[in-house]
Design a protein around this motif. Structure first.
Motif, mmCIF file in Angstrom:
data_model
loop_
_atom_site.group_PDB
_atom_site.id
_atom_site.type_symbol
_atom_site.label_atom_id
_atom_site.label_comp_id
_atom_site.label_asym_id
_atom_site.label_seq_id
_atom_site.Cartn_x
_atom_site.Cartn_y
_atom_site.Cartn_z
ATOM 1 N N UNK A 189 6.898 -12.318 -7.875
ATOM 2 C CA UNK A 189 8.238 -11.830 -8.224
ATOM 3 C C UNK A 189 8.160 -10.319 -8.466
ATOM 4 N N UNK A 190 9.033 -9.532 -7.815
ATOM 5 C CA UNK A 190 8.973 -8.085 -8.010
ATOM 6 C C UNK A 190 9.121 -7.706 -9.486
ATOM 7 N N UNK A 191 8.445 -6.630 -9.877
ATOM 8 C CA UNK A 191 8.445 -6.192 -11.266
ATOM 9 C C UNK A 191 9.855 -5.909 -11.771
ATOM 10 N N UNK A 192 10.682 -5.277 -10.936
ATOM 11 C CA UNK A 192 12.025 -4.901 -11.384
ATOM 12 C C UNK A 192 12.809 -6.128 -11.859
ATOM 13 N N UNK A 193 12.850 -7.189 -11.049
ATOM 14 C CA UNK A 193 13.570 -8.412 -11.428
ATOM 15 C C UNK A 193 13.039 -8.973 -12.750
ATOM 16 N N UNK A 194 11.732 -8.885 -12.953
ATOM 17 C CA UNK A 194 11.164 -9.439 -14.176
ATOM 18 C C UNK A 194 11.622 -8.650 -15.395
ATOM 19 N N UNK A 209 0.829 -1.199 0.000
ATOM 20 C CA UNK A 209 0.000 0.000 0.000
ATOM 21 C C UNK A 209 0.868 1.254 0.000
ATOM 22 N N UNK A 210 2.029 1.168 0.620
ATOM 23 C CA UNK A 210 2.797 2.383 0.835
ATOM 24 C C UNK A 210 3.939 2.547 -0.158
ATOM 25 N N UNK A 211 4.429 1.442 -0.725
ATOM 26 C CA UNK A 211 5.471 1.599 -1.748
ATOM 27 C C UNK A 211 4.851 1.259 -3.100
ATOM 28 N N UNK A 212 4.632 -0.031 -3.354
ATOM 29 C CA UNK A 212 4.012 -0.409 -4.615
ATOM 30 C C UNK A 212 3.570 -1.855 -4.534
ATOM 31 N N UNK A 213 2.400 -2.157 -5.086
ATOM 32 C CA UNK A 213 1.953 -3.550 -5.067
ATOM 33 C C UNK A 213 2.856 -4.444 -5.910
ATOM 34 N N UNK A 214 3.626 -3.861 -6.845
ATOM 35 C CA UNK A 214 4.438 -4.737 -7.690
ATOM 36 C C UNK A 214 5.798 -5.037 -7.057
ATOM 37 N N UNK A 215 6.005 -4.542 -5.839
ATOM 38 C CA UNK A 215 7.189 -4.933 -5.082
ATOM 39 C C UNK A 215 6.679 -5.816 -3.956
ATOM 40 N N UNK A 216 6.759 -7.128 -4.142
ATOM 41 C CA UNK A 216 6.069 -8.033 -3.219
ATOM 42 C C UNK A 216 6.891 -8.257 -1.968
ATOM 43 N N UNK A 225 19.612 0.501 -16.249
ATOM 44 C CA UNK A 225 18.884 0.908 -17.455
ATOM 45 C C UNK A 225 17.370 0.942 -17.171
ATOM 46 N N UNK A 226 16.881 -0.134 -16.586
ATOM 47 C CA UNK A 226 15.438 -0.195 -16.296
ATOM 48 C C UNK A 226 15.057 0.930 -15.341
ATOM 49 N N UNK A 227 15.884 1.137 -14.311
ATOM 50 C CA UNK A 227 15.564 2.179 -13.336
ATOM 51 C C UNK A 227 15.609 3.572 -13.946
ATOM 52 N N UNK A 228 16.516 3.756 -14.918
ATOM 53 C CA UNK A 228 16.657 5.090 -15.502
ATOM 54 C C UNK A 228 15.458 5.459 -16.358
ATOM 55 N N UNK A 229 14.650 4.453 -16.694
ATOM 56 C CA UNK A 229 13.494 4.745 -17.543
ATOM 57 C C UNK A 229 12.299 5.212 -16.711
ATOM 58 N N UNK A 230 12.538 5.503 -15.439
ATOM 59 C CA UNK A 230 11.462 6.013 -14.594
ATOM 60 C C UNK A 230 10.869 4.925 -13.736
ATOM 61 N N UNK A 231 9.833 5.297 -13.020
ATOM 62 C CA UNK A 231 9.277 4.372 -12.031
ATOM 63 C C UNK A 231 8.391 3.291 -12.612
ATOM 64 N N UNK A 232 8.121 3.368 -13.919
ATOM 65 C CA UNK A 232 7.159 2.429 -14.507
ATOM 66 C C UNK A 232 7.470 0.984 -14.182
ATOM 67 N N UNK A 233 8.733 0.596 -14.455
ATOM 68 C CA UNK A 233 9.096 -0.805 -14.277
ATOM 69 C C UNK A 233 9.026 -1.208 -12.811
ATOM 70 N N UNK A 234 9.244 -0.229 -11.943
ATOM 71 C CA UNK A 234 9.272 -0.522 -10.524
ATOM 72 C C UNK A 234 7.863 -0.621 -9.979
ATOM 73 N N UNK A 235 6.976 0.158 -10.546
ATOM 74 C CA UNK A 235 5.736 0.448 -9.842
ATOM 75 C C UNK A 235 4.460 0.015 -10.552
ATOM 76 N N UNK A 236 4.511 -0.172 -11.886
ATOM 77 C CA UNK A 236 3.244 -0.475 -12.547
ATOM 78 C C UNK A 236 2.867 -1.940 -12.310
ATOM 79 N N UNK A 237 1.580 -2.218 -12.306
ATOM 80 C CA UNK A 237 1.154 -3.575 -11.955
ATOM 81 C C UNK A 237 1.617 -4.598 -12.982
#
Lengths: 462, 462
Positions: free
Chosen positions: B337-342, A305-312, B127-139
C-alpha cells in the motif's frame, strides 16, 4: 541478568522461546522501557546457549519493535507500550517502528527521494482531488487505469523505442506483486531459471508462490544458453540491461541466443528492467522485448527506483499469448494500486514531469557517482581495491585485497555502525568470490564521503 | 459477414482463433471503429460453429476492450485504436476501457461512493502533502505504517471490543492480496475449508496460490463442525458475522464449536469480517477473534466496503504464533500500500472521520434498504417472492416462485439490460437451490426503484 528455564520450552525452538519470554517481560513491565538488555555474548554465556541463538531472539524482538538496537551501545527496551493502544491517537510514530540506524549504509536500496519533485506531484494530486470523488472512488479496470496504461505505452515508445500497446500492459502494486502474478501465470511448480548471484527477493517470491527456482551461474555475458538448455527451466528471469548485483550488461549476441532458446523451447523470458533509466554513459542496448519477434518476452519495470520505493507501482508488458492467458485466468484479481495514485502518475507522465525528473536524476547521480568513485580512488585503501562498474545504475562492485573472510569484515563493519553488502550475500547455489562488496551509493551525500572513507578504512585495515 | 477458414487454426481452440482474427481485423482497420459485429447466433450459423464459441470469442474481445457490448443492440468495434498510442496524452479515457453498461445491475459489488466524505479525505491528503515529501517518500515498515496500525488497533478496540495490538497487525493491499499472503503463510498444498456457496474470489485466489480448497456446505448456522472434522482441512475461511451470499449469521454456540475444532486440531480460522460494519438492526455478536483464547483466529477486514473498492487497503490481525511465522518467513515482502494512503487513512481514523462516515452510511443504507424491500413487497410479483435477510450488509436473498430455470431467467434479464446474480452462481461442489437471487442493492438509487420493479416484472413474468 535475565534467567529463564529453557527446559520449559517443550518443542519450541530456543530462540523463539527466549524471544517470547523477553516479550512477556516487556509487556508486563518487568523490563521497563529504556532498560538495557544484556549483551548477546553475556546472555548466551549466562544461559549456556550459543550467541547465534540470542542474536536470533534479539533480531526477532527488534523486528517486532519490542527492543531497539543502538550501534555500539547494545539493545534497549523500546519506548512504546506493546499492548493495544486505545487512546492518544495524536502521538508521534513510536520509535520502536524504525529499523536500526546505521552511520553509513552501503546496502540500503534507498534512493535519494529528496530529488523527487514533491511539489509537482502534490499539485497533480490536488488537481485530481479537486475534480471530485471520481478518481478516488470509481472502479479501476483490473489491468490498471486505461489513461495510465496509455501513458506508459507512450513513454516506452518514446524513451525506449518499444512497442507496448496499452491492451498488453498490466499495472501492479510493485515488483514483488508482479513476481507473484507471473508465478501464478506460469502455473504451480513451474521451473524458473534465475541469475546467481541475483536479487534475493526474486527467488524468495517465486519460491513462496509455488515456482521452482533454478539458479544459473553468470559468465561474462550473463546466463549462458548452454546452462539454460541443460536445465529443466521453461522460463528465465533476467535483468540484461544492468544485472543486480554484478552490474553485468548482456551483449546483443547473447540476447539473441537467449531469445532463440525461448523460441525453440516455447519458453518465456522475463526481462526485469528495474533500473535501466539510470544509465550514465554509452548508448543503451535495445530491450529484449523490442527484438523479440516471437512473443516470448515479458517486460517488467517499476517506478520504485526512479520515484520512490514507498509508492508501489509497476507494470508488465505481456506478449499476446500470455496476455490472453492473464485475461482468461487471472483477470479476477483487482488492480492492487489505488485509483488516486494511478490518476496522478498518468498526469505526471503526460505532463512530461517524469522525463524531466529522470533527466535531473541522471545528471545528479552521474555527478554523485563520480564523486563517490573519486573518494574511493583517493582513500587510504585505494591501493587495495578494484572497482568494477559499467556506467549504469545505483550500485557497483568493489574488490578488496584482504585476507579477512567476508564474515569478519561484516563483524568489523557492524561494530563501526557500517552496513555492508557482499557479492556472496546474493549467491544461492554457485559460490561467489569473497572480498567483493556491492556498494549501493544512492543514499549517500557528498558531505558524508570523507567520514565514510574513514569508517571503511577502519573496517578494511589489516 | 466475417468469414474465416477455421481449418487454419492448427491446435488453437476455435474461440481463441476467432478472437485473434477479429482482433487483427480491428487492428488493421479492416473492421473500423463503431462497426457493428454480426450477432452471435448469425456468426455461429455462418461459420458452422456453436453460439457458445462465438460468445467466448466476443467475451474475450470485450474484456480486452477491443469491442463493446451494448444491451439489446449488439456488439460494436471500440472507438480507441489498439496500437501503441504515442501522442495525445490529454485524450479522455477510451470508451473501450469500460465494462458493459447495465440499465439495472443487481450483481455489482459497487458501493455508493457518493456517500464518501471526499472533501475530508482530500483535505487530509493535502495536509500530509504539505508537510513535505516525507510521507510520500520515506520507507514504510513491511507490516504497514506504525501510526496506521495503532489507529486500526484503537478502532478495533473501541468499535468491536477487540484486543489487537499494532505489533500483530499487517496492512495489505486489499483482500485478495491478503488471501495470497495467508496461502503463502499456510504453505504449499495447505487444505483450506471454504464456505459453499461462498465468495468466488476466495476460492480463486487460494487455488491460484497453491492451497487446496475444500468447499463445505452450510447448514442454518454456517459450516458444520462435523463436516469440518470429516474433511482434511487444517484451516477454515469463514465470514461468521454475515456470510456472502447467504447472509447467514453464525450463532455463538456454533462459533465456540468451530474454535474447539481449531484448538483440538491445531488448525486456524480465518475470520473474514468484510462487511460487519454494516449491521442495521440487533446487536452484533462478538468476533471470533475476541472469544478465541488459544490464538487460533486470523481476523481480516478491508476498507473496500466502507470507503471504496478502488482504495486497496485492508489488514489482518494475526495470532502470536502466525505473527512470528510471518516475521520469520514473509517479512521480506514490502508493504504494497503506498505510503501516502497509509498516512491519510491513519489521520482519517484518528480524526474520527471514519466512525462518523460509518454512522452516516449505516443510516443511509438502512433507509435505502427499507425502501428497496418495500418496493419488492409492493411489486407486481410480490406474491411470488420470499425475502431472506438478517438486517445486515449490502445484499439479501430473494426466492422466486417460478418454473423457469436460472439460466432462462438470466437470458431474459440479459435481454432487458438487467444483471442478476443467483445463489447457484456461487456454489462449487454443493448444488444450491434454484430460483434464489442474490440482490446487491448498494448501487441502486431510490429513483430507480419503480423502473427496476418494472424490468424485473418482465424478467419474472410466467
Amino acid at each position: 541478568m535475565l534467567t529463564y528455564d529453557l527446559s520449559e520450552r517443550g518443542s519450541t525452538p530456543i530462540y523463539e522461546y527466549l524471544a517470547r519470554r523477553i516479550r512477556e517481560a516487556v509487556l508486563t513491565g518487568e523490563l521497563p522501557a529504556g532498560e538495557r538488555l544484556p549483551s548477546k555474548r553475556a546472555l548466551a554465556e549466562h544461559l549456556g546457549i550459543s550467541v547465534i541463538t540470542v542474536e536470533a531472539a534479539y533480531a526477532q524482538l527488534e523486528a517486532e519493535g519490542c527492543i531497539l538496537a543502538s550501534p555500539r551501545r547494545g539493545y534497549f527496551v523500546a519506548e512504546a507500550a506493546l499492548g493495544p493502544r486505545v487512546s492518544a491517537p495524536e502521538a508521534p510514530p513510536a520509535p520502536c517502528a524504525g529499523p536500526r540506524h546505521w552511520e553509513l549504509d552501503l546496502r540500503g536500496s534507498r534512493v535519494d527521494t529528496s530529488r523527487f519533485p514533491v511539489a509537482a506531484w502534490a499539485r497533480l494530486t490536488r488537481q485530481v482531488l479537486s475534480e471530485g470523488g471520481g478518481a478516488l472512488l470509481s472502479p479501476v479496470p483490473h489491468q490498471g487505469l486505461r489513461p495510465l496504461r496509455e501513458e506508459i505505452s507512450a513513454f516506452l515508445a518514446g524513451y525506449k523505442g518499444m512497442s507496448a500497446p496499452p491492451e498488453r500492459i498490466v499495472v501492479g502494486a510493485g515488483a514483488e506483486f508482479m513476481y507473484i502474478m507471473l508465478a501464478q501465470l506460469m502455473g504451480p511448480g513451474a521451473a524458473v531459471a534465475v541469475e546467481d548471484p541475483g536479487y534475493p527477493k526474486i527467488r524468495q517470491v517465486y519460491s513462496r508462490s509455488g515456482a521452482r527456482c533454478i539458479p544459473l551461474p553468470l559468465d561474462g555475458g550473463g546466463v549462458s544458453p548452454e546452462a539454460l538448455r541443460a536445465s529443466p527451466a521453461r522460463s528465465l528471469h533476467i535483468s540484461p540491461s544492468h544485472q543486480f548485483p554484478t552490474g553485468l550488461v548482456t551483449p546483443v549476441p547473447r540476447r539473441q541466443a537467449l531469445l532463440r532458446w525461448a523460441e525453440e523451447t516455447g519458453g518465456y523470458i522475463i526481462e526485469d528492467d528495474y533500473d535501466s533509466e539510470l544509465r550514465f554513459s554509452g548508448k543503451p542496448l535495445p530491450t529484449l522485448q523490442s527484438i523479440d519477434g516471437a512473443g516470448r518476452v515479458v517486460y517488467m519495470n517499476t517506478f520504485s527506483q526512479t520515484i520512490s520505493p514507498s509508492m508501489r507501482i509497476g507494470y508488465m508488458v505481456l506478449p499476446p499469448e500470455l496476455m490472453d492467458r492473464w485475461l482468461r485466468e487471472l483477470d479476477f484479481y483487482s488492480c492492487a494500486v489505488p485509483a488516486l495514485e494511478q490518476h496522478v502518475l498518468a498526469r505526471f507522465l503526460s505532463g512530461g514531469h517524469y522525463e524531466r525528473h529522470l533527466a535531473r536524476m541522471r545528471k545528479e547521480y552521474r555527478s554523485l557517482r563520480s564523486d563517490v568513485l573519486s573518494a574511493f580512488r583517493s582513500s587510504p585503501f585505494a591501493g587495495r581495491i578494484e572497482i568494477v562498474e559499467r556506467g549504469a545504475g545505483l550500485h557497483f562492485l568493489l574488490r578488496l585485497d584482504t585476507d579477512l573472510p567476508d564474515s569478519e569484515l561484516r563483524d568489523r563493519a557492524d561494530a563501526e555502525g557500517v552496513r555492508l553488502a557482499f557479492l556472496s550475500d546474493y549467491s544461492a547455489a554457485h559460490p561467489a568470490p569473497e572480498h567483493t562488496l556491492v556498494i549501493s551509493y544512492a543514499g549517500l551525500s557528498r558531505e558524508q564521503l570523507p567520514r565514510a572513507m574513514e569508517l571503511l578504512d577502519r573496517v578494511f585495515r589489516k
